[in-house]
Design a protein around this motif. Structure first.
Motif, PDB file in Angstrom:
ATOM      1  N   ILE A   1     -45.590 -14.653 -28.169  1.00  0.00           N
ATOM      2  CA  ILE A   1     -45.818 -15.028 -27.137  1.00  0.00           C
ATOM      3  C   ILE A   1     -44.342 -14.472 -26.825  1.00  0.00           C
ATOM      4  O   ILE A   1     -43.264 -13.275 -25.765  1.00  0.00           O
ATOM      5  CB  ILE A   1     -45.946 -15.882 -26.488  1.00  0.00           C
ATOM      6  CG1 ILE A   1     -47.830 -15.419 -25.904  1.00  0.00           C
ATOM      7  CG2 ILE A   1     -45.813 -15.860 -25.073  1.00  0.00           C
ATOM      8  CD1 ILE A   1     -48.464 -17.395 -25.334  1.00  0.00           C
ATOM      9  N   GLY A   2     -43.557 -15.222 -27.821  1.00  0.00           N
ATOM     10  CA  GLY A   2     -42.279 -14.606 -27.741  1.00  0.00           C
ATOM     11  C   GLY A   2     -41.530 -13.528 -27.732  1.00  0.00           C
ATOM     12  O   GLY A   2     -41.040 -13.009 -27.488  1.00  0.00           O
ATOM     13  N   SER A   3     -42.459 -12.669 -28.916  1.00  0.00           N
ATOM     14  CA  SER A   3     -41.688 -11.788 -29.467  1.00  0.00           C
ATOM     15  C   SER A   3     -42.687 -11.031 -28.627  1.00  0.00           C
ATOM     16  O   SER A   3     -41.172  -9.822 -28.459  1.00  0.00           O
ATOM     17  CB  SER A   3     -41.966 -11.428 -30.751  1.00  0.00           C
ATOM     18  OG  SER A   3     -44.126 -11.293 -30.568  1.00  0.00           O
ATOM     19  N   VAL A   4     -43.720 -10.757 -28.018  1.00  0.00           N
ATOM     20  CA  VAL A   4     -43.645  -9.882 -27.082  1.00  0.00           C
ATOM     21  C   VAL A   4     -42.682 -10.099 -25.628  1.00  0.00           C
ATOM     22  O   VAL A   4     -42.160  -9.128 -25.279  1.00  0.00           O
ATOM     23  CB  VAL A   4     -45.612 -10.083 -25.700  1.00  0.00           C
ATOM     24  CG1 VAL A   4     -44.937  -9.065 -24.117  1.00  0.00           C
ATOM     25  CG2 VAL A   4     -46.544  -9.739 -27.666  1.00  0.00           C
ATOM     26  N   ALA A   5     -42.757 -11.406 -25.224  1.00  0.00           N
ATOM     27  CA  ALA A   5     -41.534 -11.496 -23.793  1.00  0.00           C
ATOM     28  C   ALA A   5     -40.149 -11.107 -24.509  1.00  0.00           C
ATOM     29  O   ALA A   5     -39.790 -10.306 -23.396  1.00  0.00           O
ATOM     30  CB  ALA A   5     -41.508 -12.948 -23.437  1.00  0.00           C
ATOM     31  N   LYS A   6     -39.749 -10.766 -24.992  1.00  0.00           N
ATOM     32  CA  LYS A   6     -38.737 -10.675 -26.015  1.00  0.00           C
ATOM     33  C   LYS A   6     -38.905  -8.878 -25.686  1.00  0.00           C
ATOM     34  O   LYS A   6     -37.649  -8.001 -25.637  1.00  0.00           O
ATOM     35  CB  LYS A   6     -38.054 -10.798 -27.404  1.00  0.00           C
ATOM     36  CG  LYS A   6     -36.360 -10.899 -28.213  1.00  0.00           C
ATOM     37  CD  LYS A   6     -36.003 -11.480 -29.455  1.00  0.00           C
ATOM     38  CE  LYS A   6     -35.479 -10.537 -29.929  1.00  0.00           C
ATOM     39  NZ  LYS A   6     -35.527 -10.919 -31.583  1.00  0.00           N
ATOM     40  N   ASP A   7     -39.995  -8.219 -26.859  1.00  0.00           N
ATOM     41  CA  ASP A   7     -39.683  -6.785 -26.294  1.00  0.00           C
ATOM     42  C   ASP A   7     -39.688  -6.338 -25.790  1.00  0.00           C
ATOM     43  O   ASP A   7     -39.063  -4.692 -25.045  1.00  0.00           O
ATOM     44  CB  ASP A   7     -40.639  -6.527 -27.553  1.00  0.00           C
ATOM     45  CG  ASP A   7     -40.615  -7.591 -28.887  1.00  0.00           C
ATOM     46  OD1 ASP A   7     -39.068  -7.281 -28.801  1.00  0.00           O
ATOM     47  OD2 ASP A   7     -41.064  -7.368 -30.323  1.00  0.00           O
ATOM     48  N   PHE A   8     -40.629  -6.701 -24.362  1.00  0.00           N
ATOM     49  CA  PHE A   8     -40.680  -5.866 -23.692  1.00  0.00           C
ATOM     50  C   PHE A   8     -39.897  -6.570 -22.204  1.00  0.00           C
ATOM     51  O   PHE A   8     -39.750  -5.985 -21.193  1.00  0.00           O
ATOM     52  CB  PHE A   8     -41.920  -6.127 -22.796  1.00  0.00           C
ATOM     53  CG  PHE A   8     -43.110  -5.539 -23.437  1.00  0.00           C
ATOM     54  CD1 PHE A   8     -42.816  -4.318 -23.374  1.00  0.00           C
ATOM     55  CD2 PHE A   8     -43.398  -5.733 -24.782  1.00  0.00           C
ATOM     56  CE1 PHE A   8     -44.594  -3.205 -24.154  1.00  0.00           C
ATOM     57  CE2 PHE A   8     -44.552  -4.731 -25.667  1.00  0.00           C
ATOM     58  CZ  PHE A   8     -44.619  -4.098 -25.249  1.00  0.00           C
ATOM     59  N   GLY A   9     -38.828  -7.365 -22.615  1.00  0.00           N
ATOM     60  CA  GLY A   9     -38.124  -7.788 -21.629  1.00  0.00           C
ATOM     61  C   GLY A   9     -38.846  -8.644 -20.144  1.00  0.00           C
ATOM     62  O   GLY A   9     -38.439  -8.680 -19.298  1.00  0.00           O
TER      63      GLY A   9
END
Lengths: 142, 862
Positions: B581-589
């Protein structure tokens, strides 16, 4: 929907049924942008599901295009003036008192598809655009 | 002319009513009112006291504030003495207050028999909100300290108040014993037959009843609890003891100054409520009208009206009081009215005792069996209002037919048959005639309006269902139409769709509605079709019915972007899941925030990015959280027995199982749930539509709670259920709700709207009183079988994927109207109209100034 003949081309701003059948739309409402860049292709007609909108980029402006159950086409500026968000194409399409409307998905105000007039506030109106179908492709004029 | 002063001693329900009545009648502003109150809060609804341990807050119970400028209310300032010659009263603050007229409304004090040990800690009376606060604290301490084993409470007194107190103890998590000296419960209201049934019914609900015995002593035991010894030498272990053995008029002030008192206490007054001293009146429980005291609110209100009338030139007199009582304890109806004990000469009794159905009814009639004199109803008091309306009137039929079960020769007495003089609301003395007048004059067309303009149903509320019937009998119909396209209510339309098998909106509106639908009926029908037909919400015409959130399977935010919430059943998440979840949020801002339902919300997703975001989430094992739907949201849980020292059941396991069972279930409104592993209730389950709290032997199920605009606590429907029964009961509750609720009606108002409330609901889903449980069960089974993740299905369907684009003629072009700014370290929509992050330091409230540097970084650590 395969036959183009079934699609009545509808000039925005008209509430007159006879005029709605006019094959030569006359963009004349004052709310309409008049930059005169001509017609912009939106999508093939069969991609436009009845009673559900799409949003197109027309001369840099987001424009919501709707097809009603009786195969009339309408185009409104996509920005909901009550929320300033570009969302009108994502609202539920139906009718109120016989007038075809879209409900803003944010705060649910209704806009008449023919005139862009907000039903809940007579001072609010969104711009409308002429729509036509050419060789099975929906086009919006601006 | 300066107004004269009336001083009111006491601000209970009757004192409050007196002030309101006087100000209403005193149209010339001749009177100024000074109220001297003992408690530190304004008058509250003592009749509903036991709801304070349940759903109600102190604010809920508080009566309307006096808004008149001629009223002065002094809280926490009891009167300590009176000087009748000087016409002054002395208050606890040492003030002397002069009066022209004095109204004593000090009410009563609980009677505590001289039992050794009655002064010990954890021994309570049951009278004020402060008493209940103390009781609640003691119960919580007892539950926290007692560990395993039952926690019990003893209630001394098995009358009306005693049973209320026992109910309160039960709601606080204690097992109640009730000790009653008389041979039966509620000896004043019910007779032997009714008492026997009442005892059986409340015993079935977990109360242990000891009748015909008294309490000999209370002593501390060696474990910090109490031992209560009864006159038959029975010893009861208890954490708390509550005395509710009756009340005594609070007449000591009056005695001190030599006012005459009644033989059995109370300030003696005549039928005009005048005491033996000039300019001094007494009303309510402290007053002994011609020697008789009244412990109910209705006679007190009547006395308040009498004095208010007399001070404004009227000639009110207190007449024979209606001592009718109706209450519902633990779901058991008890009602008694008129001459319940057949004391009138020649009175005849007609009794119907049905031990199987659990009902007892008795009518007392005149010697010629034509006039109704009184009656007792236990187990089912649904006829109470109607029967009471016939008090002193000629009966419309054979007495037995009035109490016989429906379909058994009963004449079905409706409000139509009631005479105009019949009192519908005894608390406020509102007759059927007054209600009808308000309705026919057009003043009231709804129950709330009827309550507002007649005050009927505003005190104990028991007559509210009858108000609806009076409205109906006057031909007033409340429109339940879904919208302009459907004249049917949502429930009626649901039944039509279920019965006809119609499966598209076009067919339904074509055959049963008008026009082309709108943003009200289309999503409502979409929701019905989801639970009746199944299939994907974006299949075919269904896609056009969905609100934007369902259409894009995400929650639209104020700038037209969406938030994304993957399901975390029971709030469980693995470290790998958190990283994904963290990496998705980071990658999509995306801005991330923990939700109230134990999940993670990611904000600011563009419509074009939704499929890409979900591709990543689905690959990481997540599925739709349905945060966008009117459907099951979350089942929140505490950690339960896995980790918690106090947990008694596996709350996480149950929460996960329930969330997986009901995920994707479309309903009239959102559904939330919670499971707590013990009575500490860390999952806040009672604020949920269905909340489950573990007991040592099973689960307690609470229904109809919510937060939101009108917070509601869920009500207990059943205790100590095994897991199978629990799940089956929830299945039926949800399906019955889905079938019969109004659009956007959450479970609490839906339950309120059911005639018979939670008891009716219990009958339907636990005793199958409507014979629909098999159908409800099958429908839920189809839902569980048919569930598929909506997002996974979209990702596999190119046509559905095409919808997720900002511009149909320029795929891939991001919407230029969507911009974000970092405001004080928080990513927010740019250029929106209002709403700014709050910086307390900038407001001069101290603390650390909020700057970008001072906040937790949004991006990756450097």
């Amino acid at each position: 929907m395969t036959a183009q003949a079934d699609v009545r081309q509808h000039p925005s701003g008209s509430t007159d049924g006879a005029e709605a059948k006019d094959p030569h739309p006359t963009p004349s409402t004052p709310a309409e942008p008049s930059s005169g860049t001509g017609w912009t292709e939106v999508c093939p007609l069969e991609k436009l599901q009845p009673e559900r909108g799409v949003c197109a980029l027309v001369g840099g402006e987001p424009v919501a295009v709707f097809r009603t159950h009786d195969d009339r086409l309408f185009a409104l500026h996509n920005v909901d003036p009550f929320s300033n968000a570009s969302v009108l194409s994502r609202g539920v399409v139906g009718d109120l008192g016989g007038t075809p409307v879209v409900a803003s998905p944010l705060y649910k105000q209704h806009f008449a598809l023919e005139s862009g007039q907000a039903l809940e506030d007579e001072t609010v109106r969104v711009a409308t655009y002429p729509v036509r179908v050419v060789n099975g492709t929906v086009e919006v004029g601006a | 002319m300066n107004p004269r002063t009336v001083v009111v001693v006491g601000h209970g329900m009757v004192g409050h009513r007196f002030v309101e009545s006087l100000r209403r009648l005193d149209t010339e502003d001749a009177w100024k009112v000074v109220v001297l109150a003992e408690e530190n809060r304004p008058a509250y609804d003592r009749v509903a006291l036991s709801s304070y341990v349940g759903d109600a807050s102190a604010e809920d119970l508080t009566l309307d504030e006096h808004s008149d400028p001629l009223v002065e209310l002094h809280l926490d300032e009891p009167v300590t003495g009176m000087d009748l010659a000087a016409r002054t009263v002395r208050t606890a603050k040492g003030r002397d207050v002069a009066y022209d007229e004095l109204v004593i409304a000090t009410g009563s004090v609980p009677f505590v028999p001289p039992v050794p040990g009655r002064d010990l800690d954890n021994v309570f009376v049951y009278r004020t909100l402060d008493d209940l606060d103390g009781l609640r604290a003691a119960a919580e301490t007892a539950i926290a300290n007692a560990g395993a084993g039952r926690r019990a409470g003893v209630v001394v007194g098995g009358g009306l108040l005693g049973l209320e107190a026992a109910n309160a103890l039960r709601q606080l998590g204690l097992s109640p014993h009730v000790v009653e000296m008389a041979p039966r419960l509620m000896p004043v209201q019910v007779d032997e037959g009714g008492g026997a049934l009442l005892q059986r019914l409340v015993s079935d609900l977990g109360l242990r009843v000891h009748t015909g015995v008294s309490t000999s002593s209370i002593a501390p035991d060696h474990r910090g609890g109490l031992t209560v010894t009864l006159s038959d030498d029975t010893e009861l272990d208890a954490s708390v003891v509550v005395f509710s053995a009756g009340i005594r008029p609070a007449d000591s002030l009056a005695r001190e100054v030599g006012l005459e008192v009644g033989e059995r206490g109370g300030v003696l007054v005549d039928d005009r409520c005048r005491t033996s001293a000039e300019h001094v009146w007494a009303i309510g429980e402290v007053a002994a009208v011609k020697g008789r005291t009244y412990g109910l609110v209705a006679p007190g209100y009547a006395m308040a009206e009498v004095v208010a009338e007399r001070l404004t030139g009227g000639d009110g007199r207190f007449s024979e009081a209606d001592m009718s009582t109706k209450l519902k304890l633990l779901g058991v109806d008890v009602a008694s009215f008129g001459d319940a004990h057949a004391a009138s000469p020649g009175a005849l009794e007609v009794t119907l005792n049905d031990p199987v159905a659990g009902t007892y009814s008795k009518l007392v009639v005149s010697d010629d069996a034509t006039t109704l004199l009184g009656g007792i109803l236990v187990g089912d008091a649904s006829n109470y209002e109607t029967l009471r309306g016939f008090l002193g009137e000629n009966l419309p039929g054979d007495p037995m037919s009035l109490i016989a079960p429906a379909g058994d020769g009963a004449v079905g007495v409706g409000v139509d048959a009631l005479p105009d003089g019949a009192q519908i609301c005894s608390c406020n003395a509102v007759t059927k005639g007054a209600l009808v007048a308000a309705i026919t004059s057009g003043e009231a067309t709804t129950v709330p309006q009827l309550k507002a303009c007649t005050r009927a149903g505003t005190t104990c509320g028991s007559c509210v269902p009858t108000l609806g019937k009076v409205l109906a009998s006057c031909g007033v119909e409340v429109s339940k139409s879904l919208c302009e396209h459907f004249s049917q209510s949502r429930a009626e339309l649901y039944e039509i769709v279920m019965a006809t098998g119609l499966r598209t909106f076009s067919e339904i509106v074509g055959q049963y509605g008008t026009g082309r639908g709108c943003d009200i009926c289309k999503p409502a029908v979409a929701s019905m079709l989801a639970t009746l037909a199944g299939g994907h919400v974006l299949d075919g015409e269904s896609a056009t019915l969905q609100d934007t959130n369902d259409h894009f399977l995400a929650n639209m935010q104020r700038n037209g972007t969406y938030s994304v919430v993957p399901r975390l059943p029971g709030g469980e998440v693995t470290p790998e899941g958190l990283i994904a979840i963290g990496s998705v949020a980071k990658d999509f801002g995306l801005y991330t925030k923990i939700t109230g339902g134990q999940r993670i919300d990611m904000f600011g997703a563009r419509v074009d990015d939704l499929p890409k975001i979900w591709r990543r989430l689905v690959d990481a094992g997540f599925e739709s959280g349905h945060a966008y739907g009117k459907s099951l949201r979350t089942v929140k849980s505490c950690v339960g027995t896995d980790w918690c020292r106090y947990g008694v059941q596996d709350s996480v396991g149950l929460a996960v199982a329930l969330e997986l069972r009901y995920r994707g279930l479309r309903s009239p409104h959102k559904l939330k749930s919670g499971v707590s592993g013990c009575a500490r209730e860390c999952a806040e389950a009672r604020s949920k539509d269905f909340g489950i709290i573990a007991t040592e032997t099973g689960w307690n199920l609470y229904l109809g709670g919510n937060g939101g605009f009108t917070p509601r606590h869920a009500e207990l429907i059943a205790s100590d259920l095994d897991t199978t029964t629990l799940v089956r009961t929830i299945d039926r509750f949800l399906m019955f709700y889905i079938r019969t609720a109004d659009r956007l009606q959450r479970t609490a108002p839906w339950m309120e709207s059911l005639e018979g409330g939670i008891d009716h609901l219990r009958d339907v889903i636990m005793s199958d009183s409507l014979g629909i449980c098999t159908s409800l069960d099958e429908q839920m089974a189809r839902h569980v079988e048919g569930y598929a993740d909506e997002w996974a299905a979209v990702l596999e369907d190119p046509e559905k994927l095409e919808r997720f684009t900002s511009f149909v003629n320029a795929p891939g072009t991001p919407d230029p109207t969507i911009e974000f700014v970092d405001h004080l370290g928080r990513r927010v929509p740019a250029g929106m109209k209002d709403g700014q992050p709050t910086d307390l330091a900038a407001l001069g409230l101290g603390g650390v100034p909020i700057t970008d540097g001072a906040r937790i970084p949004m991006g990756a650590p450097a």
